[in-house]
Enzyme design. Structure first.
Site, PDB file in Angstrom:
ATOM      1  N   ALA A 156       0.833  -1.205   0.000  1.00  0.00           N
ATOM      2  CA  ALA A 156       0.000   0.000   0.000  1.00  0.00           C
ATOM      3  C   ALA A 156       0.868   1.254   0.000  1.00  0.00           C
ATOM      4  O   ALA A 156       2.035   1.213   0.387  1.00  0.00           O
ATOM      5  CB  ALA A 156      -0.888  -0.010   1.232  1.00  0.00           C
ATOM      6  N   GLY A 160      -0.169  -5.424   0.743  1.00  0.00           N
ATOM      7  CA  GLY A 160      -1.356  -5.288  -0.102  1.00  0.00           C
ATOM      8  C   GLY A 160      -1.216  -5.999  -1.437  1.00  0.00           C
ATOM      9  O   GLY A 160      -2.216  -6.422  -2.027  1.00  0.00           O
ATOM     10  N   GLU A 181      -2.117  -9.446  -0.744  1.00  0.00           N
ATOM     11  CA  GLU A 181      -3.543  -9.475  -0.388  1.00  0.00           C
ATOM     12  C   GLU A 181      -4.416  -9.449  -1.640  1.00  0.00           C
ATOM     13  O   GLU A 181      -5.443 -10.117  -1.712  1.00  0.00           O
ATOM     14  CB  GLU A 181      -3.866  -8.304   0.543  1.00  0.00           C
ATOM     15  CG  GLU A 181      -3.219  -8.507   1.915  1.00  0.00           C
ATOM     16  CD  GLU A 181      -3.463  -7.355   2.866  1.00  0.00           C
ATOM     17  OE1 GLU A 181      -2.945  -6.253   2.588  1.00  0.00           O
ATOM     18  OE2 GLU A 181      -4.171  -7.542   3.865  1.00  0.00           O
ATOM     19  N   GLU A 196       3.390  -6.552   7.009  1.00  0.00           N
ATOM     20  CA  GLU A 196       2.935  -5.306   7.636  1.00  0.00           C
ATOM     21  C   GLU A 196       3.498  -5.078   9.033  1.00  0.00           C
ATOM     22  O   GLU A 196       3.771  -3.943   9.430  1.00  0.00           O
ATOM     23  CB  GLU A 196       1.400  -5.290   7.688  1.00  0.00           C
ATOM     24  CG  GLU A 196       0.731  -5.028   6.341  1.00  0.00           C
ATOM     25  CD  GLU A 196       0.568  -6.256   5.454  1.00  0.00           C
ATOM     26  OE1 GLU A 196       1.181  -7.306   5.768  1.00  0.00           O
ATOM     27  OE2 GLU A 196      -0.154  -6.184   4.455  1.00  0.00           O
ATOM     28  N   MET A 231      37.760  -4.949   9.397  1.00  0.00           N
ATOM     29  CA  MET A 231      36.931  -3.928   8.754  1.00  0.00           C
ATOM     30  C   MET A 231      37.255  -3.785   7.272  1.00  0.00           C
ATOM     31  O   MET A 231      36.358  -3.715   6.438  1.00  0.00           O
ATOM     32  CB  MET A 231      37.109  -2.574   9.458  1.00  0.00           C
ATOM     33  CG  MET A 231      36.618  -2.543  10.873  1.00  0.00           C
ATOM     34  SD  MET A 231      34.897  -3.065  11.076  1.00  0.00           S
ATOM     35  CE  MET A 231      34.032  -1.699  10.336  1.00  0.00           C
ATOM     36  N   ASP A 264      47.448  -4.095   2.104  1.00  0.00           N
ATOM     37  CA  ASP A 264      47.937  -4.269   3.474  1.00  0.00           C
ATOM     38  C   ASP A 264      49.468  -4.225   3.436  1.00  0.00           C
ATOM     39  O   ASP A 264      50.062  -4.015   2.365  1.00  0.00           O
ATOM     40  CB  ASP A 264      47.399  -5.582   4.083  1.00  0.00           C
ATOM     41  CG  ASP A 264      47.251  -5.481   5.601  1.00  0.00           C
ATOM     42  OD1 ASP A 264      48.272  -5.307   6.286  1.00  0.00           O
ATOM     43  OD2 ASP A 264      46.110  -5.565   6.105  1.00  0.00           O
ATOM     44  N   VAL A 309      43.295   0.968   8.583  1.00  0.00           N
ATOM     45  CA  VAL A 309      44.468   0.351   9.221  1.00  0.00           C
ATOM     46  C   VAL A 309      44.313   0.482  10.735  1.00  0.00           C
ATOM     47  O   VAL A 309      43.271   0.914  11.231  1.00  0.00           O
ATOM     48  CB  VAL A 309      45.795   0.988   8.723  1.00  0.00           C
ATOM     49  CG1 VAL A 309      45.927   0.808   7.217  1.00  0.00           C
ATOM     50  CG2 VAL A 309      45.900   2.449   9.110  1.00  0.00           C
ATOM     51  N   GLU A 368      44.127   1.522  14.595  1.00  0.00           N
ATOM     52  CA  GLU A 368      43.628   2.770  15.175  1.00  0.00           C
ATOM     53  C   GLU A 368      44.783   3.502  15.864  1.00  0.00           C
ATOM     54  O   GLU A 368      44.883   3.542  17.095  1.00  0.00           O
ATOM     55  CB  GLU A 368      42.488   2.442  16.163  1.00  0.00           C
ATOM     56  CG  GLU A 368      41.748   3.621  16.715  1.00  0.00           C
ATOM     57  CD  GLU A 368      40.801   4.275  15.713  1.00  0.00           C
ATOM     58  OE1 GLU A 368      40.933   4.040  14.504  1.00  0.00           O
ATOM     59  OE2 GLU A 368      39.947   5.053  16.158  1.00  0.00           O
ATOM     60  N   LYS A 389      48.233   5.714  10.672  1.00  0.00           N
ATOM     61  CA  LYS A 389      47.299   6.306   9.715  1.00  0.00           C
ATOM     62  C   LYS A 389      47.996   7.402   8.908  1.00  0.00           C
ATOM     63  O   LYS A 389      47.822   7.498   7.685  1.00  0.00           O
ATOM     64  CB  LYS A 389      46.058   6.849  10.442  1.00  0.00           C
ATOM     65  CG  LYS A 389      45.143   5.728  10.981  1.00  0.00           C
ATOM     66  CD  LYS A 389      43.797   6.244  11.404  1.00  0.00           C
ATOM     67  CE  LYS A 389      42.922   5.228  12.119  1.00  0.00           C
ATOM     68  NZ  LYS A 389      42.473   4.073  11.352  1.00  0.00           N
ATOM     69  N   SER A 406      37.333   4.791  14.351  1.00  0.00           N
ATOM     70  CA  SER A 406      36.141   4.798  15.201  1.00  0.00           C
ATOM     71  C   SER A 406      36.258   5.831  16.310  1.00  0.00           C
ATOM     72  O   SER A 406      35.247   6.165  16.924  1.00  0.00           O
ATOM     73  CB  SER A 406      35.879   3.409  15.791  1.00  0.00           C
ATOM     74  OG  SER A 406      37.055   2.769  16.143  1.00  0.00           O
TER      75      SER A 406
HETATM   76  P1  NAD Z   1      42.387  -4.976  12.279  1.00  0.00           P
HETATM   77  O1  NAD Z   1      43.479  -5.032  13.250  1.00  0.00           O
HETATM   78  O2  NAD Z   1      41.507  -6.171  12.099  1.00  0.00           O
HETATM   79  O3  NAD Z   1      42.930  -4.602  10.839  1.00  0.00           O
HETATM   80  C1  NAD Z   1      43.855  -3.608  10.610  1.00  0.00           C
HETATM   81  C2  NAD Z   1      44.641  -3.995   9.382  1.00  0.00           C
HETATM   82  O4  NAD Z   1      45.461  -2.916   9.019  1.00  0.00           O
HETATM   83  C3  NAD Z   1      45.555  -5.195   9.597  1.00  0.00           C
HETATM   84  O5  NAD Z   1      45.309  -6.150   8.584  1.00  0.00           O
HETATM   85  C4  NAD Z   1      46.927  -4.617   9.474  1.00  0.00           C
HETATM   86  O6  NAD Z   1      47.882  -5.506   8.922  1.00  0.00           O
HETATM   87  C5  NAD Z   1      46.675  -3.442   8.572  1.00  0.00           C
HETATM   88  N1  NAD Z   1      47.728  -2.434   8.668  1.00  0.00           N
HETATM   89  C6  NAD Z   1      48.364  -1.986   9.759  1.00  0.00           C
HETATM   90  N2  NAD Z   1      49.292  -1.068   9.417  1.00  0.00           N
HETATM   91  C7  NAD Z   1      49.228  -0.938   8.087  1.00  0.00           C
HETATM   92  C8  NAD Z   1      49.941  -0.154   7.146  1.00  0.00           C
HETATM   93  N3  NAD Z   1      50.884   0.660   7.526  1.00  0.00           N
HETATM   94  N4  NAD Z   1      49.614  -0.272   5.854  1.00  0.00           N
HETATM   95  C9  NAD Z   1      48.641  -1.116   5.447  1.00  0.00           C
HETATM   96  N5  NAD Z   1      47.949  -1.889   6.294  1.00  0.00           N
HETATM   97  C10 NAD Z   1      48.244  -1.794   7.605  1.00  0.00           C
HETATM   98  O7  NAD Z   1      41.499  -3.707  12.699  1.00  0.00           O
HETATM   99  P2  NAD Z   1      40.009  -3.370  12.333  1.00  0.00           P
HETATM  100  O8  NAD Z   1      39.124  -3.835  13.432  1.00  0.00           O
HETATM  101  O9  NAD Z   1      39.736  -3.800  10.953  1.00  0.00           O
HETATM  102  O10 NAD Z   1      40.012  -1.785  12.423  1.00  0.00           O
HETATM  103  C11 NAD Z   1      40.525  -0.978  11.416  1.00  0.00           C
HETATM  104  C12 NAD Z   1      40.049   0.437  11.592  1.00  0.00           C
HETATM  105  O11 NAD Z   1      38.610   0.443  11.604  1.00  0.00           O
HETATM  106  C13 NAD Z   1      40.451   1.091  12.892  1.00  0.00           C
HETATM  107  O12 NAD Z   1      40.673   2.459  12.654  1.00  0.00           O
HETATM  108  C14 NAD Z   1      39.233   0.901  13.780  1.00  0.00           C
HETATM  109  O13 NAD Z   1      39.157   1.861  14.788  1.00  0.00           O
HETATM  110  C15 NAD Z   1      38.146   1.072  12.788  1.00  0.00           C
HETATM  111  N6  NAD Z   1      36.849   0.466  13.150  1.00  0.00           N
HETATM  112  C16 NAD Z   1      36.794  -0.751  13.737  1.00  0.00           C
HETATM  113  C17 NAD Z   1      35.573  -1.298  14.049  1.00  0.00           C
HETATM  114  C18 NAD Z   1      35.477  -2.655  14.681  1.00  0.00           C
HETATM  115  O14 NAD Z   1      34.406  -3.024  15.179  1.00  0.00           O
HETATM  116  N7  NAD Z   1      36.525  -3.453  14.657  1.00  0.00           N
HETATM  117  C19 NAD Z   1      34.396  -0.605  13.752  1.00  0.00           C
HETATM  118  C20 NAD Z   1      34.482   0.632  13.119  1.00  0.00           C
HETATM  119  C21 NAD Z   1      35.723   1.160  12.822  1.00  0.00           C
END
Ligand code: NAD
Length: 706
Positions: free
Chosen positions: A63, A109, A112, A134, A320, A339, A396, A398, A403, A425
């Site tokens: 609907a 719908g 239906e 629904e 991720m 990587d 990569v 955190e 980064k 994150s």
């Molecule tokens: P992870 O440790 O599983 O993966 C990180 C990857 O980055 C690894 O494979 C590592 O070898 C690679 N890496 C490290 N240094 C590097 C470089 N110099 N060049 C290329 N690759 C490199 O971590 P993740 O959980 O996937 O998290 C990754 C990012 O996502 C972080 O910033 C994290 O905060 C963010 N994040 C994580 C989540 C979660 O739930 N895990 C959620 C949202 C965001």
């Protein structure tokens, strides 16, 4: 809108063809046009029968839900149902045989209407879904669905389908007897006509004297038992939060021993009641219109041509990165997964393959489709392979230094004009953007884990992020089939920040001596998927600790410890229990998962325990107040983004319509009064933000239509 054609054999083909609406829906206009076509066929003596079909991809999506929004009178709402019921009943009793030729999805719908036909043939289309869905927007079938489905396949089969809003494939629909035949798509029309030519009869069995549904009616003790058990189960599942599944049950219960016309009246009455209720209005607004608006990029900056990327690079092939690359390639986007070593990149690619393998096993993907998708992934450790990329997602470790290092290497390879997104994150985007020579091209693209299941992407604007970058990023998110919300740069952004208030309120109560089981049960009773302590374990207490330590380091004296901070500190520093990943947090994960028995030793339980309603209120209010603060601080800019982000991002209970809609559900002035009381009892964090107080003073609301 509705095409009409009579062939040489005297069969009228009535075809839904709503080109203007994007898909076929039951609206006031389309229903009138359809009835006109039916009348034409009935009046034409040469016409021997009717085929109802669609020229669109779907048969009929349901609907026009905008009809239901803002209608507050139950009788008026029941009349809307009555109009659709009338259209279908008119078709059903027209005296000529009618067959539904179901070419594609028929929901709500749409189904239906098919049920009112005298025979149903479906095309063998793996994408087709059939169901009375629904309840997923808080209402019940209102165009005869509760009556006809039950009379067609029996109480025990029909009730679960409707109460859970299941979408099934045509094969299952055939097995259940919802469709009578499945034929190859190209033979659909011919098969439908053949049924009429072979003497298909007008009328449905429930209009015959002495009709009893398959499996019996409610005089059957087995059916009575079934209804009693279903009632108890639905009550437990919904915790009183979702009226619609129970209304489905009531509509069936009150009507199944009556003639169909009386049954339709009863259904319309229940439809009117549920559809005008707050829960339905919330769910329709947020889950239906809100999601639609977000998916259509309603808040995309104007004046920029759509610019989805043609090739994406994902840096970091971990949990991720692999998930993000999977999301890209399954939508046909060539993706470079990079990587530090080829092996690590290949591991990420293997993660993608694993997800695809599962789809192949389930028959959702062919092996050749899997190979085509995998061919879109380039796993590498060489930056030269990034050539041709127009959008990067960095995932990569955190860590600011790591980064910064990869960011510089990308710039060296691709220049500064591409869109650079970080999946961080916790690290503020504005700061990270300083590592990119053109910070206006830098943005946060925050995915949720597990990426293949989580539909939300939180896009974070840094202070210097340009509108063009935001628009291109939204195009990217849309291209990979996710729903974006846009937030501004702030600690914890929006979703992580607010969900933490839930966990921390749970911790605060634990420290006050509230029984952990009470805290956890109350959390789940609100409709949150997990209790607050369980969720803290999933997020990892260790991560909460690290993030707060980082804030402390960044902010120095301005750092204000959050309410759960003492508990977080204790768990990490003293108990060394950092969460589920470590096998121990608030719960023990070594054997059967259970609350850590020693909680009672470290947090002695108070003699006087709060009422469960009070605990629920604290948990919901803590989140809603912080979300309202996020709006006030412009962290999140629209109530809709706040609502959608809460439901999709951290599972805030959908019955509320989202964390901001919850405030309106309570009533803003009542919410403010309650919040003040909570602040007196439990602390300043409950003080209602000025934004809410101003709304009370001016009598305004977040959603003007409601
Ligand atoms: P992870 O440790 O599983 O993966 C990180 C990857 O980055 C690894 O494979 C590592 O070898 C690679 N890496 C490290 N240094 C590097 C470089 N110099 N060049 C290329 N690759 C490199 O971590 P993740 O959980 O996937 O998290 C990754 C990012 O996502 C972080 O910033 C994290 O905060 C963010 N994040 C994580 C989540 C979660 O739930 N895990 C959620 C949202 C965001």
């Amino acid at each position: 809108m509705i095409d009409y054609d009579v062939d040489q054999t005297g069969i009228a083909v009535i075809t839904w063809n709503m080109t203007e609406a994007g898909t076929n829906i039951l609206s006031e206009q389309s229903m009138a046009a359809f009835t006109e076509a039916v009348d034409r066929a009935v009046a034409d003596e040469k016409v021997t029968g009717m085929v109802i079909t669609s020229a669109r991809k779907d048969f009929l999506a349901g609907a026009d839900i905008s009809m239901f929004l803002g209608v507050s009178d139950a009788a008026e709402m029941a009349e809307l149902a009555g109009a659709a019921q009338g259209m279908i009943r008119h078709l059903e009793t027209c005296g000529k045989p009618v067959v539904a030729a179901i070419n594609g999805t028929a929901l709500g719908g749409g189904l239906e209407l098919c049920l009112g036909c005298h025979y149903r043939i479906a095309a063998d289309n793996p994408k087709t879904r059939i169901g009375l869905v629904e309840v997923t927007i808080g209402v019940i079938p209102g165009a005869g669905g509760t009556q006809r489905l039950t009379r067609l396949i029996g109480i025990k089969q029909a009730v679960p389908l409707m109460a859970e809003g299941k979408r099934i494939k045509v094969q299952q629909a055939l097995k259940l007897g919802i469709v009578d035949e499945i034929v190859p798509p190209e033979k659909l029309l011919k098969a439908a006509k053949q049924w009429i030519l072979d003497g298909g009869q007008a009328g449905n069995p429930w209009d015959q004297k002495g009709f009893i549904p398959p499996g019996g009616d409610l005089t059957d003790p087995g059916n009575q038992d079934f209804m009693a058990v279903a009632n108890a189960m639905l009550r437990e599942q919904s915790q009183g939060n979702y009226p619609a599944p129970l209304a489905v049950l009531a509509a069936v219960h009150d009507s199944i021993n009556s003639p169909i016309d009386r049954g339709l009246e009863i259904e319309a009455k229940y439809f009117g009641r549920t559809a005008t209720g707050k829960v339905a209005q919330n769910m329709i607004r947020s889950l239906f219109f809100g999601m639609q608006a977000a998916n259509k990029l309603k808040n995309r900056p104007k004046g920029f041509e759509p610019k989805p990327p043609t090739q994406v690079a994902v840096l970091g092939a971990g949990l991720m990165g692999s998930g993000i690359a999977h999301a890209c390639v399954t939508r046909g986007l060539p993706t470079i997964l990079l990587d530090t070593t080829d092996e690590a990149a290949e591991r990420g690619k293997a993660g993608i393959q694993k997800l695809l393998d599962r789809e192949v096993e389930k028959g959702r993907l062919s092996e050749s489709q899997r190979e085509e998708i995998l061919a879109l992934v380039t796993a590498t450790s060489r930056y030269e392979d990034l050539a041709g990329t127009d959008l990067v997602v960095e995932a990569v470790f955190e860590n600011r230094e790591v980064k910064a290092e990869v960011t510089a290497k990308v710039a060296e390879q691709l220049g500064d004009d591409i869109v650079f997104g970080s999946n961080t994150s916790t690290l503020p985007i504005t700061g990270l953007a300083q590592t990119w020579r053109k910070p206006e091209n830098f943005i946060g693209i925050h995915f949720f884990s597990p990426v293949h299941r989580m539909g939300l992407v939180e896009i974070i604007r840094g202070e210097q992020t340009s509108d063009a970058t935001l628009a291109a990023t939204m195009d990217f998110v849309k291209a990979i089939g996710k729903t974006p919300i846009v937030v501004n740069d702030a600690r914890g952004f929006y979703t992580s920040r607010v969900v933490c208030t839930y966990c921390e309120e749970g911790m605060a109560m634990l420290a006050e001596g509230v029984k952990p089981a009470l805290i956890e049960n109350a959390g789940r009773m609100t409709g949150m998927p997990l209790g607050p302590l369980e969720l803290a374990d999933e997020v990892q207490i260790g991560l909460l600790y690290k993030v707060r330590k980082q804030w402390e380091a960044d902010l120095g004296d301005d750092f204000k410890p959050t309410v759960g901070w003492p508990v977080v500190q204790q768990f990490v520093e003293q108990f060394e229990r950092t969460g589920k990943g470590a096998g121990k947090g608030f719960y023990d994960y070594s054997g059967d998962k259970q609350l850590w028995p020693e909680l009672a030793v470290h947090y002695p339980q108070a003699a006087q325990q709060p009422a469960v309603e009070q605990v629920k209120k604290r948990l919901l209010y803590a989140q809603a107040i912080d979300a309202a603060r996020c709006l006030e601080e412009n962290v999140v800019t629209t109530p809709l983004d706040a609502d959608i982000g809460s439901i999709l991002g951290w599972g805030f209970p959908p019955w509320t319509g989202g964390v901001i809609s919850y405030i309106e559900t309570v009533g803003i002035s009542e919410f403010v009064a309650e919040a003040k009381q909570l602040a007196e009892q439990h602390g300043e964090r409950f003080l209602p933000p000025k934004l809410l107080q101003d709304m009370v003073a001016s009598g305004s609301g977040f959603y003007p239509a409601s």
